[in-house]
Design an enzyme around this catalytic site. Structure first.
Site, PDB file in Angstrom:
ATOM      1  N   HIS A  21       0.104  -1.462   0.092  1.00  0.00           N
ATOM      2  CA  HIS A  21      -0.145  -0.258   0.375  1.00  0.00           C
ATOM      3  C   HIS A  21       1.101   1.441  -0.169  1.00  0.00           C
ATOM      4  O   HIS A  21       0.800   2.448  -0.750  1.00  0.00           O
ATOM      5  CB  HIS A  21      -0.630   0.214   1.488  1.00  0.00           C
ATOM      6  CG  HIS A  21      -1.996  -1.002   1.472  1.00  0.00           C
ATOM      7  ND1 HIS A  21      -1.924  -2.103   2.063  1.00  0.00           N
ATOM      8  CD2 HIS A  21      -2.549  -1.563   0.610  1.00  0.00           C
ATOM      9  CE1 HIS A  21      -3.081  -2.377   1.991  1.00  0.00           C
ATOM     10  NE2 HIS A  21      -3.400  -2.588   1.152  1.00  0.00           N
ATOM     11  N   LYS A  45     -14.956  -8.352   3.701  1.00  0.00           N
ATOM     12  CA  LYS A  45     -14.319  -9.007   3.710  1.00  0.00           C
ATOM     13  C   LYS A  45     -14.059  -9.045   5.586  1.00  0.00           C
ATOM     14  O   LYS A  45     -14.831  -8.104   6.052  1.00  0.00           O
ATOM     15  CB  LYS A  45     -12.773  -8.500   3.990  1.00  0.00           C
ATOM     16  CG  LYS A  45     -11.876  -8.862   3.007  1.00  0.00           C
ATOM     17  CD  LYS A  45     -11.032  -8.396   2.311  1.00  0.00           C
ATOM     18  CE  LYS A  45     -10.896  -8.192   0.559  1.00  0.00           C
ATOM     19  NZ  LYS A  45      -9.322  -7.200   0.111  1.00  0.00           N
ATOM     20  N   ARG A  97      -1.738  -5.407  -8.648  1.00  0.00           N
ATOM     21  CA  ARG A  97      -0.774  -6.035  -8.265  1.00  0.00           C
ATOM     22  C   ARG A  97      -0.392  -7.175  -9.637  1.00  0.00           C
ATOM     23  O   ARG A  97       0.658  -7.428  -9.399  1.00  0.00           O
ATOM     24  CB  ARG A  97      -0.637  -7.382  -6.844  1.00  0.00           C
ATOM     25  CG  ARG A  97      -0.329  -6.437  -5.681  1.00  0.00           C
ATOM     26  CD  ARG A  97      -1.243  -6.556  -4.663  1.00  0.00           C
ATOM     27  NE  ARG A  97      -1.694  -7.364  -4.835  1.00  0.00           N
ATOM     28  CZ  ARG A  97      -3.348  -7.710  -3.704  1.00  0.00           C
ATOM     29  NH1 ARG A  97      -2.678  -8.010  -2.489  1.00  0.00           N
ATOM     30  NH2 ARG A  97      -4.754  -8.012  -3.667  1.00  0.00           N
ATOM     31  N   SER A 135      -2.197  -8.390   2.324  1.00  0.00           N
ATOM     32  CA  SER A 135      -2.159  -7.980   3.397  1.00  0.00           C
ATOM     33  C   SER A 135      -2.669  -9.073   3.669  1.00  0.00           C
ATOM     34  O   SER A 135      -2.605 -10.070   5.306  1.00  0.00           O
ATOM     35  CB  SER A 135      -3.584  -6.933   4.032  1.00  0.00           C
ATOM     36  OG  SER A 135      -3.554  -5.837   3.733  1.00  0.00           O
TER      37      SER A 135
HETATM   38  O1  PNS Z   1      -8.206  -3.896   0.365  1.00  0.00           O
HETATM   39  P1  PNS Z   1     -10.141  -3.720  -0.345  1.00  0.00           P
HETATM   40  O2  PNS Z   1     -10.638  -4.741   0.650  1.00  0.00           O
HETATM   41  O3  PNS Z   1      -9.573  -4.514  -1.707  1.00  0.00           O
HETATM   42  O4  PNS Z   1     -10.864  -2.498  -1.025  1.00  0.00           O
HETATM   43  C1  PNS Z   1     -12.595  -3.258  -1.442  1.00  0.00           C
HETATM   44  C2  PNS Z   1     -13.186  -1.536  -0.656  1.00  0.00           C
HETATM   45  C3  PNS Z   1     -12.896  -1.250   0.361  1.00  0.00           C
HETATM   46  C4  PNS Z   1     -12.411  -0.293  -1.817  1.00  0.00           C
HETATM   47  C5  PNS Z   1     -14.254  -1.913  -1.288  1.00  0.00           C
HETATM   48  O5  PNS Z   1     -15.253  -3.201  -0.866  1.00  0.00           O
HETATM   49  C6  PNS Z   1     -15.309  -0.306  -1.347  1.00  0.00           C
HETATM   50  O6  PNS Z   1     -15.555   0.485  -1.926  1.00  0.00           O
HETATM   51  N1  PNS Z   1     -16.286  -0.622   0.130  1.00  0.00           N
HETATM   52  C7  PNS Z   1     -17.582   0.494   0.028  1.00  0.00           C
HETATM   53  C8  PNS Z   1     -18.421  -0.387   0.100  1.00  0.00           C
HETATM   54  C9  PNS Z   1     -18.989   0.029  -1.893  1.00  0.00           C
HETATM   55  O7  PNS Z   1     -18.646   1.272  -2.287  1.00  0.00           O
HETATM   56  N2  PNS Z   1     -19.021  -0.817  -2.731  1.00  0.00           N
HETATM   57  C10 PNS Z   1     -19.438  -0.636  -4.101  1.00  0.00           C
HETATM   58  C11 PNS Z   1     -17.864  -1.426  -4.493  1.00  0.00           C
HETATM   59  S1  PNS Z   1     -17.824  -2.071  -6.067  1.00  0.00           S
END
Ligand code: PNS
Length: 167
Positions: A21, A45, A97, A135
């Site tokens: 990150h 998650k 990645r 992570s």
């Molecule tokens: O680090 P990650 O877990 O890959 O991040 C995923 C994240 C947090 C960016 C995604 O789950 C997110 O945007 N969550 C907020 C809810 C949302 O807007 N969901 C719709 C987008 S798919």
């Protein structure tokens, strides 16, 4: 967009923040006036660290970047696109990645664009030094008492060790 600060939002679970990150943050932040590391309350998650801890750990790491002054860490709840709007931003920054991330990132960028057509996702390829860091692998290594050198900072490694010794 003249005379307007260009803000990018870098969303994620950051459970916890890794050198992967930080590599993206350091490179991407230079391209914007304001760069917001947005720690998601709502992720698909189950997280190891509570939202407050994920924010605190991200802040701890960002404070070490003395030469970069335009980074903020903020938690957000609900849809990412709403947070992006509330910050006056239109750019979502994400790291890539490898091929395995591609499908997920593309789908997410399409959905976010569909929900908010003014937003654009910019994907930053990880560097050779960090592309294997996630992570989830960091948590597994910590859980199994492995060495975390080169993956996360010593402070984050200590937090992980403490967390798994409590379980
Ligand atoms: O680090 P990650 O877990 O890959 O991040 C995923 C994240 C947090 C960016 C995604 O789950 C997110 O945007 N969550 C907020 C809810 C949302 O807007 N969901 C719709 C987008 S798919």
């Amino acid at each position: 967009m003249k005379n307007q600060l260009k803000t990018a939002i870098y969303p994620g679970s950051f459970d916890p923040i890794t050198f992967g990150h930080l590599d993206i943050i350091k490179r991407a932040a230079k391209l914007f006036d304001r760069f917001v590391v947005a720690v998601a309350h709502d992720t698909k998650k189950t997280t190891l660290f509570h939202i407050d801890e994920r924010v605190r750990l991200a802040q701890l790491e960002i404070q070490k970047l003395h030469d970069i002054k335009n980074i903020e860490v903020k938690p957000f709840q609900g849809l990412l696109v709403n947070f992006v709007k509330s910050e006056g931003a239109s750019v979502i920054a994400r790291g890539l990645r490898g091929v395995s991330d591609f499908e997920y990132e593309f789908q997410m960028s399409y959905i976010n664009h569909k929900l908010a057509p003014n937003t654009t996702t910019i994907l930053f390829p990880a560097t050779a030094n960090t592309h294997y860091i996630s992570s989830s692998s960091v948590k597994e290594i910590a859980r199994l008492n492995g060495r975390l050198d080169g993956l996360v900072s010593t402070e984050i490694a200590d937090e992980l060790k403490r967390r798994f010794s409590e379980v």
